[in-house]
Design a protein around this motif. Structure first.
Motif, PDB file in Angstrom:
ATOM      1  N   ILE A 190       0.829  -1.203   0.000  1.00  0.00           N
ATOM      2  CA  ILE A 190       0.000   0.000   0.000  1.00  0.00           C
ATOM      3  C   ILE A 190       0.866   1.256   0.000  1.00  0.00           C
ATOM      4  O   ILE A 190       0.607   2.206  -0.747  1.00  0.00           O
ATOM      5  CB  ILE A 190      -0.947   0.014   1.229  1.00  0.00           C
ATOM      6  CG1 ILE A 190      -1.970  -1.114   1.123  1.00  0.00           C
ATOM      7  CG2 ILE A 190      -1.652   1.366   1.345  1.00  0.00           C
ATOM      8  CD1 ILE A 190      -2.813  -1.297   2.370  1.00  0.00           C
ATOM      9  N   ASP A 191       1.898   1.267   0.834  1.00  0.00           N
ATOM     10  CA  ASP A 191       2.769   2.450   0.928  1.00  0.00           C
ATOM     11  C   ASP A 191       3.430   2.757  -0.416  1.00  0.00           C
ATOM     12  O   ASP A 191       3.510   3.922  -0.833  1.00  0.00           O
ATOM     13  CB  ASP A 191       3.840   2.234   2.001  1.00  0.00           C
ATOM     14  CG  ASP A 191       3.266   2.213   3.414  1.00  0.00           C
ATOM     15  OD1 ASP A 191       2.128   2.702   3.586  1.00  0.00           O
ATOM     16  OD2 ASP A 191       3.942   1.706   4.325  1.00  0.00           O
ATOM     17  N   ALA A 192       3.900   1.711  -1.099  1.00  0.00           N
ATOM     18  CA  ALA A 192       4.544   1.919  -2.393  1.00  0.00           C
ATOM     19  C   ALA A 192       3.538   2.387  -3.440  1.00  0.00           C
ATOM     20  O   ALA A 192       3.850   3.245  -4.283  1.00  0.00           O
ATOM     21  CB  ALA A 192       5.228   0.632  -2.853  1.00  0.00           C
ATOM     22  N   LEU A 193       2.332   1.855  -3.377  1.00  0.00           N
ATOM     23  CA  LEU A 193       1.274   2.287  -4.288  1.00  0.00           C
ATOM     24  C   LEU A 193       0.925   3.752  -4.066  1.00  0.00           C
ATOM     25  O   LEU A 193       0.803   4.539  -5.017  1.00  0.00           O
ATOM     26  CB  LEU A 193       0.029   1.407  -4.096  1.00  0.00           C
ATOM     27  CG  LEU A 193      -1.255   1.841  -4.806  1.00  0.00           C
ATOM     28  CD1 LEU A 193      -1.081   1.814  -6.316  1.00  0.00           C
ATOM     29  CD2 LEU A 193      -2.424   0.946  -4.400  1.00  0.00           C
ATOM     30  N   ARG A 194       0.797   4.132  -2.807  1.00  0.00           N
ATOM     31  CA  ARG A 194       0.410   5.508  -2.480  1.00  0.00           C
ATOM     32  C   ARG A 194       1.440   6.520  -2.987  1.00  0.00           C
ATOM     33  O   ARG A 194       1.078   7.590  -3.467  1.00  0.00           O
ATOM     34  CB  ARG A 194       0.225   5.638  -0.965  1.00  0.00           C
ATOM     35  CG  ARG A 194      -0.090   7.049  -0.503  1.00  0.00           C
ATOM     36  CD  ARG A 194      -0.389   7.112   0.977  1.00  0.00           C
ATOM     37  NE  ARG A 194      -1.800   6.897   1.254  1.00  0.00           N
ATOM     38  CZ  ARG A 194      -2.282   5.931   2.034  1.00  0.00           C
ATOM     39  NH1 ARG A 194      -1.468   5.063   2.622  1.00  0.00           N
ATOM     40  NH2 ARG A 194      -3.592   5.820   2.230  1.00  0.00           N
ATOM     41  N   THR A 195       2.711   6.172  -2.900  1.00  0.00           N
ATOM     42  CA  THR A 195       3.755   7.103  -3.345  1.00  0.00           C
ATOM     43  C   THR A 195       4.008   7.017  -4.846  1.00  0.00           C
ATOM     44  O   THR A 195       4.787   7.813  -5.395  1.00  0.00           O
ATOM     45  CB  THR A 195       5.081   6.827  -2.610  1.00  0.00           C
ATOM     46  OG1 THR A 195       5.513   5.490  -2.897  1.00  0.00           O
ATOM     47  CG2 THR A 195       4.908   7.001  -1.107  1.00  0.00           C
ATOM     48  N   GLY A 196       3.394   6.031  -5.502  1.00  0.00           N
ATOM     49  CA  GLY A 196       3.572   5.900  -6.942  1.00  0.00           C
ATOM     50  C   GLY A 196       4.879   5.247  -7.340  1.00  0.00           C
ATOM     51  O   GLY A 196       5.303   5.361  -8.494  1.00  0.00           O
ATOM     52  N   ASP A 197       5.510   4.539  -6.418  1.00  0.00           N
ATOM     53  CA  ASP A 197       6.782   3.869  -6.698  1.00  0.00           C
ATOM     54  C   ASP A 197       6.488   2.505  -7.329  1.00  0.00           C
ATOM     55  O   ASP A 197       6.333   1.491  -6.633  1.00  0.00           O
ATOM     56  CB  ASP A 197       7.584   3.710  -5.409  1.00  0.00           C
ATOM     57  CG  ASP A 197       9.014   3.240  -5.658  1.00  0.00           C
ATOM     58  OD1 ASP A 197       9.252   2.627  -6.719  1.00  0.00           O
ATOM     59  OD2 ASP A 197       9.874   3.477  -4.789  1.00  0.00           O
ATOM     60  N   ALA A 198       6.408   2.475  -8.649  1.00  0.00           N
ATOM     61  CA  ALA A 198       6.023   1.258  -9.363  1.00  0.00           C
ATOM     62  C   ALA A 198       7.012   0.127  -9.130  1.00  0.00           C
ATOM     63  O   ALA A 198       6.611  -1.029  -8.904  1.00  0.00           O
ATOM     64  CB  ALA A 198       5.882   1.551 -10.852  1.00  0.00           C
TER      65      ALA A 198
END
Length: 231
Positions: A190-198
């Protein structure tokens, strides 16, 4: 045009569809364990229906791959051999990676919030010592991720895979030392998704799938393509 208040929509779900849905749920939750033989007489009595719609419902589940037909013996809930479990997670990995890439191009904050609800439900189920609810919340996370893709075809492809996954989760439950493992894995995605870090999001999803298959079928690897030998 005449407005008619308080009119309820008419349900068009057939008897066979209702039976199929209930049998599907029973298979998914383990109420009908792998290998269970389904007797027409007993089920027709339990559902209080004739054999016609019951047979239609069971054929739906055969076509979905949840029941298998054995000549002169009848219908059985599928058994999940190690090669089947590997194949389920291999297919899920492909579908969920595609869904995650689509989600990264959408409203990331809204999607992350919906996924956080599933993680919160997982933690609550763990506190209540409710393995069934924990598995349901785990599955809801992945279903929400796939729905967030906006792809009808990915959703359709995932439907049976997620039911088969729920069957796997019963086995997976005993391999975790604590629910913190599961919550942490989902939270980092979720954290990576929220920051847009594909790159990070895809890496974490891959690691999550690798961890699950490693617990379920030791010695196998999705990344390396190391499938178990057929039985």
């Amino acid at each position: 045009m005449v407005v008619l208040p308080d009119i309820e929509p008419v349900s068009r779900e057939s008897t066979a569809a209702v039976i199929a849905r209930q049998l599907r749920d029973a298979i998914m939750t383990g109420a009908l364990p792998p290998g269970t033989q389904l007797g027409e007489t007993d089920l027709a009595s339990r559902f209080q229906v004739s054999r016609g719609p019951l047979r239609e419902a069971m054929q739906h589940l055969v076509s979905e791959g949840l029941l298998r037909s054995e000549r002169h013996r009848g219908l059985f809930v599928i058994d999940l051999e190690p090669s089947d479990v590997f194949d389920i997670y291999l297919a899920r990995s492909a579908v969920e990676r595609a869904a995650l890439l689509c989600a990264l191009r959408g409203d990331r904050e809204q999607i992350a919030a919906s996924l956080e609800q599933s993680v919160a439900d997982m933690a609550a189920a763990a506190n209540d010592d409710d393995p069934t609810a924990l598995s349901a919340a785990d599955l809801a996370f992945h279903e929400a991720l796939i729905n967030a893709s906006g792809s009808k075809r990915l959703v359709r492809m995932a439907r049976t895979l997620l039911i088969e996954t729920r069957m796997c989760l019963t086995l997976l439950q005993s391999t975790y030392q604590g629910v913190e493992d599961r919550v942490d894995e989902h939270t980092r995605i979720i954290d990576a998704l929220r920051t847009g870090d594909a790159d990070a999001a895809l890496h974490l999803l891959d690691a999550h799938m690798e961890d699950a298959i490693g617990r379920l079928v030791p010695g196998t690897s999705l990344k390396e393509g190391e499938a178990p030998a057929p039985a």
